[in-house]
Write an enzyme that holds these catalytic residues in place. Structure first.
Site, PDB file in Angstrom:
ATOM      1  N   ALA A   1       0.834  -1.203   0.000  1.00  0.00           N
ATOM      2  CA  ALA A   1       0.000   0.000   0.000  1.00  0.00           C
ATOM      3  C   ALA A   1       0.867   1.251   0.000  1.00  0.00           C
ATOM      4  O   ALA A   1       0.559   2.244  -0.680  1.00  0.00           O
ATOM      5  CB  ALA A   1      -0.926  -0.006   1.215  1.00  0.00           C
ATOM      6  N   TYR A   2       1.975   1.198   0.743  1.00  0.00           N
ATOM      7  CA  TYR A   2       2.857   2.366   0.821  1.00  0.00           C
ATOM      8  C   TYR A   2       3.464   2.674  -0.548  1.00  0.00           C
ATOM      9  O   TYR A   2       3.626   3.847  -0.923  1.00  0.00           O
ATOM     10  CB  TYR A   2       3.970   2.120   1.833  1.00  0.00           C
ATOM     11  CG  TYR A   2       4.859   3.335   2.046  1.00  0.00           C
ATOM     12  CD1 TYR A   2       4.488   4.346   2.936  1.00  0.00           C
ATOM     13  CD2 TYR A   2       6.052   3.480   1.337  1.00  0.00           C
ATOM     14  CE1 TYR A   2       5.285   5.465   3.109  1.00  0.00           C
ATOM     15  CE2 TYR A   2       6.843   4.593   1.512  1.00  0.00           C
ATOM     16  CZ  TYR A   2       6.464   5.591   2.400  1.00  0.00           C
ATOM     17  OH  TYR A   2       7.250   6.706   2.557  1.00  0.00           O
ATOM     18  N   LYS A   3       3.807   1.641  -1.297  1.00  0.00           N
ATOM     19  CA  LYS A   3       4.459   1.842  -2.590  1.00  0.00           C
ATOM     20  C   LYS A   3       3.463   2.041  -3.742  1.00  0.00           C
ATOM     21  O   LYS A   3       3.869   2.301  -4.874  1.00  0.00           O
ATOM     22  CB  LYS A   3       5.376   0.655  -2.889  1.00  0.00           C
ATOM     23  CG  LYS A   3       6.565   0.577  -1.920  1.00  0.00           C
ATOM     24  CD  LYS A   3       7.494  -0.587  -2.221  1.00  0.00           C
ATOM     25  CE  LYS A   3       8.695  -0.567  -1.272  1.00  0.00           C
ATOM     26  NZ  LYS A   3       9.625  -1.699  -1.524  1.00  0.00           N
TER      27      LYS A   3
END
Length: 401
Positions: free
Chosen positions: A304-306
């Site tokens: 999700a962060y990337k």
């Protein structure tokens, strides 16, 4: 060799007793209450100043010359006093060392959380002749002490002959050996931190479902078990003796490194276990972000962060630091997409000025609920408990579709 290392060496070679602890907000006056100096347990004051340990007169006291080697400030005459008016029709019964002086680093709110070493020139049976203090000014100085003694956790202390304490021979807290029945295979192979925590689960308190209370209890139980396993692996070797100085140093380094390794991971492992138990299961540990940075916990996932399509507002990061004074700045660039960084700590208070500095940098403190009272009253309402942190993230990531 640094000035601090030279100072420690000098104290270890003399007739000194050392008292080591991390300064709490109550010690430094950061809570704004009626402060009379850092807290030193009554039994230790009685050892250092046996002449006042009686009730023949009201509030017996003795003066002692005090100096600071870590900071430039005036020497002072501190006062060791036994407030014994309970034996004279009143209620007080405690021993204190007071009058450190307003410019003493021990009384500076900005030193809340710092590691302090007090070296008393002392021979057992006599009153101490003087005290020399050192309040560590940065993490590097603290590492000089903790590399030998292991992690100095907020709320704990070390006291005893400097030759023994500073030589790494400090006695560890006593545990009840009969309480824990260790697996037989652990006598052959030292278990990992995760294995100890999983095994310790059967000894954790069962009467609380609050994650803040559970964390404090579990850390204590896990450390008790760690010390028992360590004793099982090391005591026999010590009792048999050593064939050379190199053998002794090798064992001492092994014990020290294992303690440091355990201290560095224990808190993270306990938090990970509590997250799972309380329904917070979407997170990544030691995930890699920009510049190969590795935040302790990343929510909901590294994927999700990337994912540039995933909203920044739904990303969270939790950094874990047993103490946060000065060290909190290390976490500021671990996840560039996350603007509000949550920091979990066991530190017993911060100054209001440092707290505001953290806020301005986008840091939100997460502190076990039982420690909130150790923070200045003006900021207690802005602290977050572990339970509240878990509840907020479960709410954030609950699918309502």
């Amino acid at each position: 060799m640094s000035d601090f290392q030279n100072w420690l060496l000098d104290k270890a070679n003399g007739k000194n007793y050392v008292f080591i602890k991390r300064l709490s907000a109550n010690d430094t006056g950061a809570t704004g209450g009626h402060q009379v100096g850092l807290y030193i347990p009554s039994g230790i004051v009685a050892e250092l100043f046996p002449s006042i340990n009686h009730t023949r007169e009201l509030n017996p006291s003795v003066l002692l010359h005090a100096k600071s080697s870590s900071h430039i400030c005036a020497d002072s005459e501190v006062r060791a006093i036994y407030y014994n008016n309970k034996f004279f029709g009143m209620t007080r019964n405690e021993k204190r060392i007071t009058r450190w002086g307003g410019d003493s680093p021990l009384q500076n709110p900005e030193n809340t959380g710092a590691l302090a070493v007090l070296a008393f020139k002392h021979e057992p049976g006599n009153d101490s002749e003087g005290v020399d203090t050192w309040v560590c000014i940065n993490p590097d100085e603290e590492d000089v002490v903790e590399s030998t003694l292991g992690e100095i956790v907020p709320g704990t202390l070390l006291f005893g002959p400097a030759r023994e304490i500073l030589g790494g021979l400090a006695p560890q807290p006593k545990v009840n050996n009969k309480r824990y029945e260790l697996p037989e295979e652990w006598s052959h192979t030292f278990p990992s931190g995760s294995e100890i925590i999983q095994y310790a689960a059967s000894y954790f308190a069962k009467d609380s479902a609050d994650p803040d209370e559970q964390l404090i209890d579990r850390r204590r139980v896990e450390y008790d078990i760690f010390l028992l396993v360590e004793e099982a692996h090391v005591l026999d070797i010590i009792q048999k003796g050593f064939g050379s100085v190199d053998e002794f140093i090798a064992l001492a380094n092994s014990v020290s490194n294992r303690r440091k390794s355990r201290a560095g991971k224990s808190l993270e492992l306990h938090l990970e276990q509590l997250f799972l138990e309380h329904g917070l299961s979407i997170f990544a540990t030691q995930a890699t972000t920009e510049g190969n940075k590795k935040p302790d916990f990343l929510f909901p996932s590294v994927e999700a962060y990337k994912d540039v399509a995933f909203s920044d507002d739904r990303l969270r990061m939790l950094a874990v630091k047993t103490t946060c004074k000065d060290r909190w700045r290390q976490i500021l660039n671990e996840a560039d997409r996350i603007k509000t960084i949550h920091l979990f700590t066991l530190q017993e208070g911060v100054s209001i000025a440092q707290f505001r500095e953290m806020q301005e940098a986008g840091v939100r403190l997460v502190v076990p609920a039982s420690l909130h009272k150790k923070y200045p009253e003006a900021i207690r309402g802005e602290l977050m408990s572990l339970g509240a942190f878990i509840a907020e993230l479960i709410e954030l990531y609950t699918d309502r579709s």
